[in-house]
Design a protein around this motif. Structure first.
Motif, short mmCIF file in Angstrom:
data_model
loop_
_atom_site.label_atom_id
_atom_site.label_comp_id
_atom_site.label_asym_id
_atom_site.label_seq_id
_atom_site.Cartn_x
_atom_site.Cartn_y
_atom_site.Cartn_z
N UNK A 85 0.84 -1.19 0.00
CA UNK A 85 0.00 0.00 0.00
C UNK A 85 0.88 1.25 0.00
N UNK A 86 0.78 2.05 -1.04
CA UNK A 86 1.48 3.33 -1.10
C UNK A 86 0.43 4.40 -0.83
N UNK A 87 0.63 5.15 0.26
CA UNK A 87 -0.39 6.07 0.76
C UNK A 87 0.05 7.51 0.54
N UNK A 88 -0.82 8.31 -0.09
CA UNK A 88 -0.49 9.70 -0.39
C UNK A 88 -1.50 10.59 0.33
N UNK A 131 2.12 -10.64 4.40
CA UNK A 131 1.80 -10.41 2.99
C UNK A 131 1.46 -8.97 2.67
N UNK A 132 1.66 -8.06 3.65
CA UNK A 132 1.29 -6.67 3.45
C UNK A 132 2.44 -5.76 3.85
N UNK A 133 2.72 -4.79 3.02
CA UNK A 133 3.65 -3.71 3.37
C UNK A 133 2.94 -2.37 3.19
N UNK A 134 3.34 -1.39 3.96
CA UNK A 134 2.74 -0.06 3.88
C UNK A 134 3.83 0.98 3.74
N UNK A 135 3.70 1.85 2.73
CA UNK A 135 4.68 2.90 2.50
C UNK A 135 3.98 4.26 2.37
#
Length: 506
Positions: free
Chosen positions: A4-7, A30-34
């Motif tokens: 997930x790339x969060x803006x 299984x999840x990464x957050x950036x």
């Protein structure tokens, strides 16, 4: 692996995603957050670099995308202003992005700057004038703690979170607002999820109604790769309900979400369903943007002018004055021995109330000038999003206006409309109504956001001793005429019409 790339949106940065990122991380390995660090908000621009603008933030998002392993699936989340750099980057990396999530934001268009999405219309105008004079130079100061509502509803945000939001807010570079977004269309095939925060405005049902109106520009919302979720909160769900937001984002990444029905498919759309009252087939008489339904009479008759709701897309066909509900009301009025009139006005966007008000005024003048109409005995009847247009008539009622009626109306601007300081605020204007009779058809199962505006109006009317008659439909929904059983709606419609006609004849 899902990444997930969060803006983030205006004045904010990566910090707003802290709780949501933690919840997503709990989903497992299984999840990464950036969360993306935006230049000028999270980090200072490099020495000697040009002023920060939208393209600067597009590059920030591109860097985040390029840092992800090519084998991982990217879900790109844009909140508020953040959807602009997110889309700009997705346009250049369409093959890398599996899904774009529009988190309580508009749908940006090619060539249009983010300034066009600023919700507060007065503020938008001020910023546009500033941009005209100074271009992309300078910064926009962040809101004070009690000013965040100008940028979106703060419903549900705890006090501590609002304090933190205010403390960490950064000035927004003007270039990010005024530089046009450039899109080639490369990302149109990417799957899309819309997350609607209902306490800030529209829900899924309303979006479906807009699609049903048939405007080709909205047809994309009903394509198979587009899904929707609702969150019953304000504009900052990452602060008000981070766990629920994380759940929605995970479900979106799995391809879940409500799919809209394409226009013209399935059941007849709400606005084209039959009127529930059996009324005589009186022919219309079209005069400009007005249709008149006038029963035979040797004397000029009182008239009721019916004002449709909205916003209604400009491409909608048939236009509102031909919708069964409006025509049915006009013919019901004619069956009671008075003239009925429907009209089209140009409320195509919440920024259009000024010109819609002018259209309504012109329609009223046209109706009053008709020799078959008694111009000294006219009533106005408003529906739904046309409710704010009643404010002018309530604030200074002319002598010939004998009654104002409203069905399931919006009687104060909704949070994301940016009209709080405008004149289109019936709950404030009713103080000027004096002895003008008012008839309100109130839906008991109205959406909470609209119901709050109705309650504010009723409270204000009681405080100033206005002549308000409320016709309640306890089991009624918004647009109840074509949704709810006739046994519930017909008695209320007849009662309301009888009240209006009585005031016209008194």
């Amino acid at each position: 692996m899902t990444v997930f790339i969060m803006v983030a949106g205006l004045f904010t940065g990566a910090h707003v995603w802290r709780e949501t990122a933690a919840r997503l991380a709990e989903a497992g390995s299984g999840v990464q957050v950036h969360p993306v660090a935006l230049t000028g908000l999270d980090a200072a621009a490099a020495a000697g670099s040009p002023p920060v603008d939208l393209e600067t933030h597009v590059q920030d998002v591109l860097a985040a995308i390029d840092a992800v392993d090519p084998g991982h699936e990217i879900v790109l989340v844009g909140h508020d202003y953040g959807i602009h750099p997110a889309l700009g980057a997705a346009d250049q990396r369409a093959r890398r992005v599996a899904r774009i999530v529009y988190l309580d934001c508009a749908m940006p268009r090619n060539g249009v700057p983010a300034l066009a999405a600023v919700p507060d219309q007065e503020l938008r105008g001020q910023l546009a004038e500033r941009a005209r004079l100074t271009g992309r130079e300078g910064e926009l100061a962040p809101p004070a703690r009690d000013e965040w509502a100008r940028w979106g509803s703060t419903a549900g945000v705890p006090d501590a979170a609002l304090d933190r939001l205010t403390a960490l807010a950064a000035p927004q570079p003007m270039g990010t607002l005024v530089q046009p977004l450039r899109l080639t269309g490369a990302a149109t095939a990417v799957s899309v999820t819309g997350v609607l925060c209902t306490r800030n405005g529209a829900g899924i049902d309303l979006v479906q109604q807009l699609v049903d109106l048939g405007d080709p520009a909205l047809a994309v919302l009903a394509e198979p790769q587009v899904g929707f979720f609702e969150l019953p909160t304000g504009h900052w769900p990452m602060l008000s309900c981070p766990a629920a937001l994380a759940d929605v984002l995970l479900r979106a990444s799995a391809g879940e979400g409500h799919r809209l029905r394409p226009a013209g498919s399935g059941a007849t759309p709400t606005h084209l369903r039959p009127f529930p009252v059996d009324v005589p087939e009186l022919p219309r008489d079209r005069r400009g943007h007005v249709d008149l339904y006038v029963p035979d009479s040797e004397e000029p008759l009182p008239a009721v002018v019916f004002v449709h709701g909205g916003p209604v897309p400009a491409g909608a066909r048939p236009t509102p004055r031909e919708w069964p509900t409006l025509v049915g009301h006009a013919r019901l009025a004619a069956a009671e021995g008075v003239a009925g009139a429907t009209l089209d006005h140009r409320l195509h966007d919440v920024a259009d109330y000024e010109r819609a008000a002018a259209d309504v005024a012109a329609a009223v003048d046209l109706v009053r000038a008709d020799p078959r109409v008694d111009g000294d005995r006219v009533a106005l009847w408003f529906f739904s999003g046309g409710g704010p247009l009643s404010a002018d008539w309530l604030a200074e009622p002319p002598a010939w206006l004998r009654c104002v009626a409203a069905s399931y109306p919006i009687l104060a601007p909704l949070p994301n409309w940016g009209l709080a300081g405008s004149r289109f605020h019936p709950a404030r204007a009713v103080a000027g109504a004096g002895s003008l009779p008012l008839v309100l058809l109130r839906a008991g199962l109205e959406s909470p956001e609209i119901a709050a505006t109705v309650e504010a109006f009723v409270t204000a009317a009681e405080a100033c001793a206005a002549r308000l008659e409320v016709v309640d439909l306890p089991r009624g929904h918004h647009a109840f005429e074509t949704i709810d059983p006739p046994e519930d709606t017909v008695p209320a419609l007849r009662r309301a019409m009888a009240a209006v006609v009585t005031h016209l004849r008194s």
